[in-house]
Each structure stands twice: as C-alpha cells, then as structure tokens.
Enzyme design. Structure first.
Site, PDB file in Angstrom:
ATOM      1  N   ASN A 207       1.387  -1.149  -0.243  1.00 21.38           N
ATOM      2  CA  ASN A 207      -0.152  -0.321   0.295  1.00 21.38           C
ATOM      3  C   ASN A 207       0.742   1.601   0.139  1.00 21.38           C
ATOM      4  O   ASN A 207       1.794   1.383   0.125  1.00 21.38           O
ATOM      5  CB  ASN A 207      -0.675   0.375   0.894  1.00 21.38           C
ATOM      6  CG  ASN A 207      -0.686   0.142   2.181  1.00 21.38           C
ATOM      7  OD1 ASN A 207       0.535   1.060   2.603  1.00 21.38           O
ATOM      8  ND2 ASN A 207      -0.491  -1.012   3.431  1.00 21.38           N
ATOM      9  N   ASP A 276      -5.396  -5.579   5.214  1.00 22.52           N
ATOM     10  CA  ASP A 276      -6.390  -6.731   5.781  1.00 22.52           C
ATOM     11  C   ASP A 276      -6.913  -7.754   4.693  1.00 22.52           C
ATOM     12  O   ASP A 276      -6.934  -8.306   6.009  1.00 22.52           O
ATOM     13  CB  ASP A 276      -7.583  -5.768   5.036  1.00 22.52           C
ATOM     14  CG  ASP A 276      -7.883  -4.391   5.874  1.00 22.52           C
ATOM     15  OD1 ASP A 276      -7.404  -4.184   7.080  1.00 22.52           O
ATOM     16  OD2 ASP A 276      -8.675  -3.455   5.140  1.00 22.52           O
ATOM     17  N   LYS A 286       8.441 -18.113  -8.670  1.00 21.21           N
ATOM     18  CA  LYS A 286       8.070 -17.090 -10.045  1.00 21.21           C
ATOM     19  C   LYS A 286       6.982 -17.770 -10.641  1.00 21.21           C
ATOM     20  O   LYS A 286       7.077 -18.348 -10.679  1.00 21.21           O
ATOM     21  CB  LYS A 286       8.973 -16.153 -10.244  1.00 21.21           C
ATOM     22  CG  LYS A 286       8.976 -14.913 -10.853  1.00 21.21           C
ATOM     23  CD  LYS A 286       9.947 -14.317 -12.123  1.00 21.21           C
ATOM     24  CE  LYS A 286       9.548 -13.061 -12.090  1.00 21.21           C
ATOM     25  NZ  LYS A 286       9.787 -12.777 -13.309  1.00 21.21           N
ATOM     26  N   PHE A 320      -5.509   4.727  14.255  1.00 22.01           N
ATOM     27  CA  PHE A 320      -5.532   5.278  13.127  1.00 22.01           C
ATOM     28  C   PHE A 320      -6.795   5.164  11.938  1.00 22.01           C
ATOM     29  O   PHE A 320      -6.665   3.628  11.508  1.00 22.01           O
ATOM     30  CB  PHE A 320      -3.884   5.525  11.916  1.00 22.01           C
ATOM     31  CG  PHE A 320      -3.234   6.381  13.015  1.00 22.01           C
ATOM     32  CD1 PHE A 320      -2.626   5.985  14.130  1.00 22.01           C
ATOM     33  CD2 PHE A 320      -2.894   7.058  12.438  1.00 22.01           C
ATOM     34  CE1 PHE A 320      -1.942   7.830  14.186  1.00 22.01           C
ATOM     35  CE2 PHE A 320      -2.254   8.594  12.490  1.00 22.01           C
ATOM     36  CZ  PHE A 320      -1.429   8.504  13.938  1.00 22.01           C
ATOM     37  N   LYS A 334     -14.817   2.336  14.862  1.00 24.01           N
ATOM     38  CA  LYS A 334     -13.522   1.713  14.819  1.00 24.01           C
ATOM     39  C   LYS A 334     -12.953   1.623  16.169  1.00 24.01           C
ATOM     40  O   LYS A 334     -12.491   1.058  17.117  1.00 24.01           O
ATOM     41  CB  LYS A 334     -12.299   1.685  13.913  1.00 24.01           C
ATOM     42  CG  LYS A 334     -11.866   0.987  12.294  1.00 24.01           C
ATOM     43  CD  LYS A 334     -11.093   1.869  11.859  1.00 24.01           C
ATOM     44  CE  LYS A 334     -11.659   1.662  10.236  1.00 24.01           C
ATOM     45  NZ  LYS A 334     -10.709   2.775   9.307  1.00 24.01           N
ATOM     46  N   LYS A 338     -12.092  -1.630  18.823  1.00 19.62           N
ATOM     47  CA  LYS A 338     -11.503  -1.860  18.950  1.00 19.62           C
ATOM     48  C   LYS A 338     -10.815  -2.009  19.811  1.00 19.62           C
ATOM     49  O   LYS A 338      -9.371  -1.772  20.354  1.00 19.62           O
ATOM     50  CB  LYS A 338     -10.299  -0.932  17.468  1.00 19.62           C
ATOM     51  CG  LYS A 338     -10.429  -2.027  16.445  1.00 19.62           C
ATOM     52  CD  LYS A 338      -9.695  -1.347  15.296  1.00 19.62           C
ATOM     53  CE  LYS A 338     -10.294  -1.923  13.736  1.00 19.62           C
ATOM     54  NZ  LYS A 338      -8.827  -1.882  12.975  1.00 19.62           N
TER      55      LYS A 338
HETATM   56  O1  C5P Z   1     -10.077  -1.302  10.699  1.00 18.92           O
HETATM   57  P1  C5P Z   1      -8.797  -0.399   9.951  1.00 18.92           P
HETATM   58  O2  C5P Z   1      -8.257  -1.504   9.632  1.00 18.92           O
HETATM   59  O3  C5P Z   1      -9.662   0.342   9.067  1.00 18.92           O
HETATM   60  O4  C5P Z   1      -7.909  -0.462  11.639  1.00 18.92           O
HETATM   61  C1  C5P Z   1      -6.684   0.909  11.226  1.00 18.92           C
HETATM   62  C2  C5P Z   1      -6.333   0.772  12.663  1.00 18.92           C
HETATM   63  O5  C5P Z   1      -6.116  -1.024  12.448  1.00 18.92           O
HETATM   64  C3  C5P Z   1      -4.888   1.303  12.223  1.00 18.92           C
HETATM   65  O6  C5P Z   1      -4.290   2.166  13.268  1.00 18.92           O
HETATM   66  C4  C5P Z   1      -3.994   0.002  11.960  1.00 18.92           C
HETATM   67  O7  C5P Z   1      -2.527   0.738  12.137  1.00 18.92           O
HETATM   68  C5  C5P Z   1      -4.701  -1.097  12.820  1.00 18.92           C
HETATM   69  N1  C5P Z   1      -4.631  -2.315  11.953  1.00 18.92           N
HETATM   70  C6  C5P Z   1      -4.731  -4.095  12.057  1.00 18.92           C
HETATM   71  N2  C5P Z   1      -4.531  -4.732  11.768  1.00 18.92           N
HETATM   72  C7  C5P Z   1      -4.638  -4.629  10.501  1.00 18.92           C
HETATM   73  C8  C5P Z   1      -5.541  -3.466  10.232  1.00 18.92           C
HETATM   74  C9  C5P Z   1      -5.250  -2.343  10.618  1.00 18.92           C
HETATM   75  O8  C5P Z   1      -3.749  -3.177  13.868  1.00 18.92           O
HETATM   76  N3  C5P Z   1      -5.249  -6.147  10.137  1.00 18.92           N
END
Ligand code: C5P
Length: 403
Positions: A207, A276, A286, A320, A334, A338
């Site tokens: 990304n 994600d 490869k 974030f 979130k 979280k």
């Molecule tokens: O749910 P989302 O991925 O949008 O949430 C973003 C936040 O969650 C960020 O702080 C990111 O570092 C964290 N995150 C995480 N593990 C993931 C995806 C995102 O800790 N697999």
C-alpha cells in the site's frame, strides 16, 4: 543538574573565555564539572583558570598531565553524563564528523556514547563554508545537539553569524538534556509503514503508506522521554536513533512483533497501514506469465489492534483510520470495536493529507464521541499532539474530557 557529571571540551577559539562562565554556572547549578582543552584552547585561557573554577584538574595532553587517570581519555569519557564542546572550532567539527582522534579531546568524545552538545563559534565565512556545514549535518544526523551560533560582532572585526551563544543559553541547553519529559519512564510501542503481503518470491501486495507519520510519532515519543519500540513495515525512511527498531514485512510478522512487546509497554500507537488481506497460498517460485487472467485467493489478516483491544489491561491504545469517505462515522465505529482510547482519523484523499506527503489534516475522536479537529499541519507537529494526549492519559488525566 544536581550531581550530574558534565565534561566540557574547550577548543581553540577566542570565545573560550566565555566558557569559564559556562563552567562556573554549571557548577553553581550543582553539576560536577571537568574540563578538557585542546592545546590551542590553552593558548587563549590558562587551564589553571578552569581548574580553579571547577575544583578539578584540567586535561590537555593525551600523555603526561593526567597523572590521576589510568587511561585519560577513557576515564574522562566514563566520568561524563554529557559532554559539551564550547567553543567548537571548524577544525573540531571536521575531526568529530570524521572520527579523527588526534588529541585528548577528540579521542575522549569517540570513547563516549553519552549526549554530546556542540556550540560552534567562528568567523562567519568559516561557519558558512560548505565543508563546515557538511560536517554539522553529519554530526546532527548522528544525534549530536548543535547549538546555533548567535549573530553579531565577531572578534575578527566583522559582523555576522558565528558568535558563541550566551553562557545562560548554553547552560539551558545542557540542562534540557536532563529534563524529565512527559513520557519519562514510560514505554511506547509505535507501528509504522505498510505491510507487504507476498504473492510469490518476487511480487507482493502493498500500500501507499510511507511510514512518515509513525516515524514522526516515534521521534516525538522519544523527545518526550519514552523508551520507544518502533515496529515498521515497508518504509524508505531511516529510523530515529536511540530506539528499538523492528523491521517486518507481513501483517502476520507485525502481529507477532507487536504481541511480543505488548505486555511490557504502557501505550501502543498503531499507525501502520496493515493489509486487511494476504494471499492464501503464496507461490514458492516466481509465477510465470501464461494465462490471460490470474486469480489470487486472499484470506483475511488478523486485526492486530482489535486483538490488543481484547488483551488490554492498563495500556493506552491509539488507532488510525485512513479513510476516503464517511471518515468520522467509520473512525468512531473502529474506536469502539477495537476498544481504543482515541483514534486519529484522516481523509487520505484530501490535498495536504494522507500518504507520502509531509503534512496531514486529522481529527482525534475520543471515547464518548468528542472530536478534536486539527488544521493542516506537519506530520511532526501532529505527532507531538498525539504524544501529548497519550502522556496525559498515562498521567491519569484526560487531555480532552470524554464527557
Ligand atoms: O480497521 P482498519 O484496518 O481500517 O483500522 C485501522 C487501524 O487498525 C490502524 O490503526 C491500523 O494500524 C490497525 N490495524 C491493525 N491490524 C489490521 C488492520 C489494521 O492493527 N489487520
């Protein structure tokens, strides 16, 4: 400054006489002061002057005059909690920048890993010379604290930048080294950069995260006195010095690294852009170009922050939310899901915000729904705001009342 051991290195500039007052002030502030001088410095001020002021023998020669010490440069380096070089000549800056150790003073600083503060003083042209400026850059990048020379009348009859700052200012800079920060004694874990999910040994899914925000947060936490663990995915930035740096690639590796440190930290600031999804079965070799289409099966990655939200005992958790639409709504969701203390939300499509740029436009959303909206500011400044709030939470007070 009480009982702090300060080693002052005096090099051969006319401003050396002002450093007598620096030594005197530091002593009055309670510090134990020792002085080492270059031979040229001893032409400007007699070592005996510093000896009388500090109550300690002054070292000039590598061999000879330091009868009290077994190995003089090591003994001096071991004594120091911090080293101040004032005035620092252009010659000294050149030697220090390149690791040249040809006298007691330059050898001693090489034998020390303690904070080094340098106060250059010289003719304006010498200071502005690219060689001097290059040397200052090298030293700065190495974590040396450089005090900007003042502008005014110089001993050589000209006027310009190159004067030694006033003794009070020099002493204040030395004091600052020892000042307790808002996060002194706290451990902070910061994640940064983007994770990289392998498709085969050559390709990956990534990304646009540059790591800038997270690296700035790590630096701000360090500046506030914290012990910092920085766990970073892909980023081209050089990590700040004086922290524990862990480089990872995938979300799975980031999770492992974060969990390893979680129990020992007081706060986690999760600014990494964690993928994600990852490729279910990355190819061992490869992938060859053959069919017109190629389908990759993706599986969900662990949500690290959500997991921490479940494990959390007393840790402050900051997340974030980089969004492209309905920012506050998604971020607020979130925050709750979280189990975070606050979340930093930004629209990554807005000009001056998001990936790769040095600025950001963010909002902080607190539990209870309060929102702080910040104007566009540098990521460094936003990092300071975030760290201030974490420090307040760890101090038991809410920076921004949540109800
Ligand atoms: O749910 P989302 O991925 O949008 O949430 C973003 C936040 O969650 C960020 O702080 C990111 O570092 C964290 N995150 C995480 N593990 C993931 C995806 C995102 O800790 N697999």
């Amino acid at each position: 400054m009480l009982n702090k051991n300060i080693l002052i290195g005096v090099t051969g500039g006319i401003a050396a006489y002002k450093v007598v007052e620096v030594a005197s002030r530091l002593k009055k502030l309670g510090a134990n002061v020792r002085v080492m001088m270059t031979r040229h410095a001893a032409e400007f001020v007699a070592p005996r002057t510093f000896q009388e002021i500090t109550g300690n023998a002054v070292s000039v020669e590598m061999f000879g005059d330091a009868a009290n010490f077994h190995v003089a440069h090591i003994a001096l380096a071991d004594f120091a909690d911090a080293i101040l070089i004032a005035p620092a000549t252009a010659n000294f800056l050149g030697k220090a920048a390149h690791g040249i150790a040809d006298d007691l003073l330059t050898t001693t600083i090489l034998a020390s890993d303690k904070p080094l503060i340098v106060a250059p003083a010289m003719n304006t042209k010498m200071f502005a010379h690219p060689a001097t400026q290059d040397n200052l850059r090298i030293l700065r990048a190495r974590g040396v604290k450089i005090l900007e020379p003042a502008t005014g009348e110089l001993a050589c009859g000209t006027s310009g930048k190159g004067r030694l700052p006033e003794p009070v200012e020099i002493c204040a800079a030395v004091e600052k080294i020892f000042a307790a920060g808002t996060l002194t004694g706290k451990r902070v874990l910061v994640t940064a950069g983007g994770t990289v999910e392998a498709i085969d040994p050559v390709r990956y899914i990534g990304n646009r995260s540059s790591g800038r925000m997270g690296f700035a947060i790590a630096q701000a936490a360090l500046n506030a006195g914290a012990d910092v663990v920085l766990i970073s995915g892909k980023s081209d930035l050089a990590p700040p010095k004086n922290l524990t740096f862990v480089k990872v690639e995938s979300a799975t590796q980031m999770r492992e690294a974060v969990l390893k440190h979680f129990d020992s930290v007081d706060a986690v600031i999760m600014s990494a852009a964690v993928a994600d999804y990852r490729v279910k079965n990355p190819a061992a070799q490869k992938i060859k170009k053959s069919a017109d289409t190629l389908t990759l099966e993706l599986v969900k990655n662990p949500d690290i922050l959500r997991e921490l939200g479940g494990l959390k005992t007393s840790q402050v958790l900051v997340g974030f939310a980089a969004e492209t639409q309905n920012i506050l709504e998604y971020a607020g969701k979130k925050l709750v899901e979280k189990n975070l203390d606050f979340i930093v939300a930004n629209d990554v499509t807005a000009a001056g915000a998001g990936f790769g740029v040095a600025t950001n436009i963010a909002s902080i959303i607190w539990r209870g729904g309060n929102v702080e909206n910040f104007p566009m500011m540098s990521k460094d400044d936003l990092a300071v705001k975030i760290v201030e709030r974490v420090a307040e939470l760890l101090g038991g007070r809410k920076f921004f009342p949540s109800n």
